[in-house]
Structure formats: C-alpha cells, structure tokens
Write a protein that holds these residues in place. Sequence first.
Motif, mmCIF file in Angstrom:
data_model
loop_
_atom_site.group_PDB
_atom_site.id
_atom_site.type_symbol
_atom_site.label_atom_id
_atom_site.label_comp_id
_atom_site.label_asym_id
_atom_site.label_seq_id
_atom_site.Cartn_x
_atom_site.Cartn_y
_atom_site.Cartn_z
ATOM 1 N N SER A 261 0.835 -1.204 0.000
ATOM 2 C CA SER A 261 0.000 0.000 0.000
ATOM 3 C C SER A 261 0.868 1.251 0.000
ATOM 4 O O SER A 261 1.867 1.332 0.720
ATOM 5 C CB SER A 261 -0.905 0.018 1.234
ATOM 6 N N SER A 262 0.477 2.230 -0.803
ATOM 7 C CA SER A 262 1.179 3.510 -0.831
ATOM 8 C C SER A 262 0.351 4.613 -0.183
ATOM 9 O O SER A 262 0.734 5.782 -0.203
ATOM 10 C CB SER A 262 1.494 3.907 -2.280
ATOM 11 N N GLU A 263 -0.782 4.234 0.413
ATOM 12 C CA GLU A 263 -1.705 5.232 0.941
ATOM 13 C C GLU A 263 -1.525 5.494 2.426
ATOM 14 O O GLU A 263 -2.191 6.367 2.995
ATOM 15 C CB GLU A 263 -3.149 4.797 0.655
ATOM 16 N N GLY A 264 -0.671 4.717 3.088
ATOM 17 C CA GLY A 264 -0.437 4.934 4.506
ATOM 18 C C GLY A 264 -1.711 4.825 5.314
ATOM 19 O O GLY A 264 -2.552 3.952 5.072
ATOM 20 N N THR A 265 -1.882 5.740 6.256
ATOM 21 C CA THR A 265 -3.043 5.682 7.142
ATOM 22 C C THR A 265 -4.339 6.053 6.436
ATOM 23 O O THR A 265 -5.418 5.942 7.026
ATOM 24 C CB THR A 265 -2.841 6.611 8.352
ATOM 25 N N ALA A 266 -4.255 6.518 5.186
ATOM 26 C CA ALA A 266 -5.467 6.848 4.442
ATOM 27 C C ALA A 266 -6.207 5.599 3.969
ATOM 28 O O ALA A 266 -7.371 5.666 3.587
ATOM 29 C CB ALA A 266 -5.130 7.728 3.235
ATOM 30 N N LEU A 267 -5.525 4.456 4.005
ATOM 31 C CA LEU A 267 -6.158 3.208 3.585
ATOM 32 C C LEU A 267 -7.191 2.782 4.627
ATOM 33 O O LEU A 267 -6.884 2.674 5.812
ATOM 34 C CB LEU A 267 -5.107 2.111 3.406
ATOM 35 N N ASP A 268 -8.416 2.544 4.169
ATOM 36 C CA ASP A 268 -9.484 2.152 5.084
ATOM 37 C C ASP A 268 -10.329 1.078 4.412
ATOM 38 O O ASP A 268 -10.640 1.178 3.217
ATOM 39 C CB ASP A 268 -10.356 3.359 5.438
ATOM 40 N N ILE A 269 -10.683 0.046 5.158
ATOM 41 C CA ILE A 269 -11.512 -1.026 4.611
ATOM 42 C C ILE A 269 -12.579 -1.425 5.623
ATOM 43 O O ILE A 269 -12.489 -1.116 6.813
ATOM 44 C CB ILE A 269 -10.679 -2.272 4.243
ATOM 45 N N GLN A 270 -13.593 -2.109 5.124
ATOM 46 C CA GLN A 270 -14.600 -2.760 5.953
ATOM 47 C C GLN A 270 -14.766 -4.193 5.466
ATOM 48 O O GLN A 270 -14.425 -4.516 4.322
ATOM 49 C CB GLN A 270 -15.942 -2.030 5.867
ATOM 50 N N LEU A 271 -15.281 -5.043 6.332
ATOM 51 C CA LEU A 271 -15.649 -6.398 5.949
ATOM 52 C C LEU A 271 -17.156 -6.460 5.726
ATOM 53 O O LEU A 271 -17.924 -5.788 6.418
ATOM 54 C CB LEU A 271 -15.246 -7.393 7.030
ATOM 55 N N VAL A 272 -17.557 -7.287 4.777
ATOM 56 C CA VAL A 272 -18.972 -7.439 4.446
ATOM 57 C C VAL A 272 -19.286 -8.927 4.383
ATOM 58 O O VAL A 272 -18.556 -9.697 3.759
ATOM 59 C CB VAL A 272 -19.306 -6.771 3.092
ATOM 60 N N ASP A 273 -20.373 -9.333 5.062
ATOM 61 C CA ASP A 273 -20.752 -10.748 5.006
ATOM 62 C C ASP A 273 -21.780 -10.978 3.908
ATOM 63 O O ASP A 273 -22.169 -10.056 3.177
ATOM 64 C CB ASP A 273 -21.236 -11.243 6.370
ATOM 65 N N ALA A 274 -22.250 -12.221 3.778
ATOM 66 C CA ALA A 274 -23.148 -12.589 2.679
ATOM 67 C C ALA A 274 -24.492 -11.879 2.770
ATOM 68 O O ALA A 274 -25.173 -11.696 1.754
ATOM 69 C CB ALA A 274 -23.353 -14.104 2.669
ATOM 70 N N GLU A 275 -24.889 -11.468 3.970
ATOM 71 C CA GLU A 275 -26.167 -10.774 4.152
ATOM 72 C C GLU A 275 -26.046 -9.268 3.972
ATOM 73 O O GLU A 275 -27.027 -8.542 4.093
ATOM 74 C CB GLU A 275 -26.749 -11.067 5.542
#
Length: 327
Positions: A261-275
Amino acid sequence: MSLYSDFNDIEADITSQNQEPLTKLEKKRIAKTIHTKLSPAKKRGGFIAASVAGIALSAIVITSPTIANMPLVAGLLEDWIPGEEQDFTAYKNPIGITATTANGELTLNEVIVDYDKLLISSTLIKADDFEYSHKYQVVPDIYIDGQKVEVVNTSAQSIEQNSSMFTVYSEVTLAAPLDSSELNLEVVYERLLTDSESDPIDGVKLFEAWTFDVTANQLAVQEETIVSTPAITVPTSDEGSFVIDKVVRTPISTTLYFSGSSEGTALDIQLVDAEGNVYSWDMASHEDDGSGIFSFSGASFVDKELAVQVRDMTTGDNIGDKVILPE
C-alpha cells in the motif's frame, strides 16, 4: 435473588453522567500507534466502529449516587469485545486470582488466547493513596519460561465502577502466535499509562508489580481457526492498490495482513458478510514499507463468506466493488 436481578431494579439518572474528553497524551498515543478500541455502532445488522480520525473521543464516568459505589461483578470480555449477544465461554480461561501490592488489589478475571492476541480482563481495587482514574491503565507484560514475549501492540481501557474499583481490559498483540495448545504464562502488570505529558509513552514502571502465574488453554480457538494466504490485489483510488497476504479467521475475530500500500493511514476497509452486514476494524497498523494489519474483534467469519470493501477515509464512501476472499 441474583445480583443481576438487583441491577434491573436500579433507576439511574443518566443526566448525571459526565463525559470527559481524552487528555492530550491519550490522543497523542492513539494517533501515534493508529490503534483504537471503540464500542461498535449497529447499522443494518452489522457493526460500525468509528475511526479515530473522524470523531472526538470521550470517556463516560458514572456519577449517579445510587450506583456510584456499588460493587459490580467482574468484567466479562464479552462486554468489551465489539458485538452483541456473544458468548465466548467455550474459549475463555476463567482465572479469578488476586494479587496485592501497596497500590491495591488486582484480580485477573479472564484470559482468551486468540491466535496472536491475548485478551485479558482484570479488576483493580486501588489503595487510597494510589492515583488512578479511567484515564489511566495498568498494562500487562507477558513472560514464558522467564523470557519476555515480544509484543507488537497493547491496547487497554479502564472503566470506573466506583471511586476505588476499575475494570481493566487489555488486548496484547504478539509478534507471532504461540503454537502450544496449553500455555504457562506469567502475566505481569508492571507499567502504568498515565495522562501526564512528561511520562514515557509506554508507561511508568511500577515500584511493585502485580504478578500472576496462569495456565491458558487455546485448543478450542485453534480447532476453529482458519489461516489462508490469498495474495489478492485489491484496487484503491487513483489507480492504487494493496495486496491481502494473509487472512486469519477465528471464532473471536478476523485479521487481515496486507502489503504494497502507498496510501499509509489513508487506507481504510470494511468487511462485508453474505447478508450485507458491515464490520469496521477496531485496530489497524500501517508501516512505512506499505504493510500493515486490520483487526476486527468480535467479527468471526469462520465458514462464512468474507468480502472486503475499500472506503474513502475522508468521506466514508465506498471505492469500487467489494472483493470476495477465498477461504
């Protein structure tokens, strides 16, 4: 009648609660490590944990005279780990050992070994002359066979139960998981994190430590843990990307290890389940070489579909489509 039933009859005036902002040191410590432990907000059946960059953090201290000095039962780890109606009884190690020093009594309540993390609940009854508040935390160091175990990160929170009693929760992330199903640990509370700007960022060493020799079994967690190495490239904004190198799914949490990653702390993700339920991280680390970790406590994806959604850290908008990870 049980103690729980007694609490049901208590009428608490929540207008008497005080919200006290974090000190400058607390904000500095969180900003420095980019690690946080926050209560989840429920949304569409999922759990959204606010990022530290987006809100003003505060701690709530109960001051209602009806319950301010009433002893409470030992804090359960389920009360601290994000999620609702969770039961980790099958994975917990009840301890219930009390150590006493000149600073007071500390009881080690429970321990969960979650892959490379130790989740610990303790209760402090402080001595009258020991300065302590919800802004302070006693944090544990871990020893095996007399050798201090390398730790990547320690997060902790003190919750005031009354003027002299505090529930102290800790999450200790180790440099590597411990392989043995049964661990003989020495848990040593020898550091105190304070709100003083002049104190070391890793805490003040106590003159006398609280020490516990405990046996912790992690077999139940190990039997359900799934470790995969998908090496999947996930696109981000501005034609950037990062690689998910490893995913660890346990009955307690889900952790993603990434690189590139080149975005440092700007990288943000979430997890999503099947529902379509969405889960946000409660601990993240970003290294200078583009690697890092996203940890989702209370979000178990054992034998469940798991997808990653990249988000804009500033706006909270989704970036691109979600990426489904293989088991």
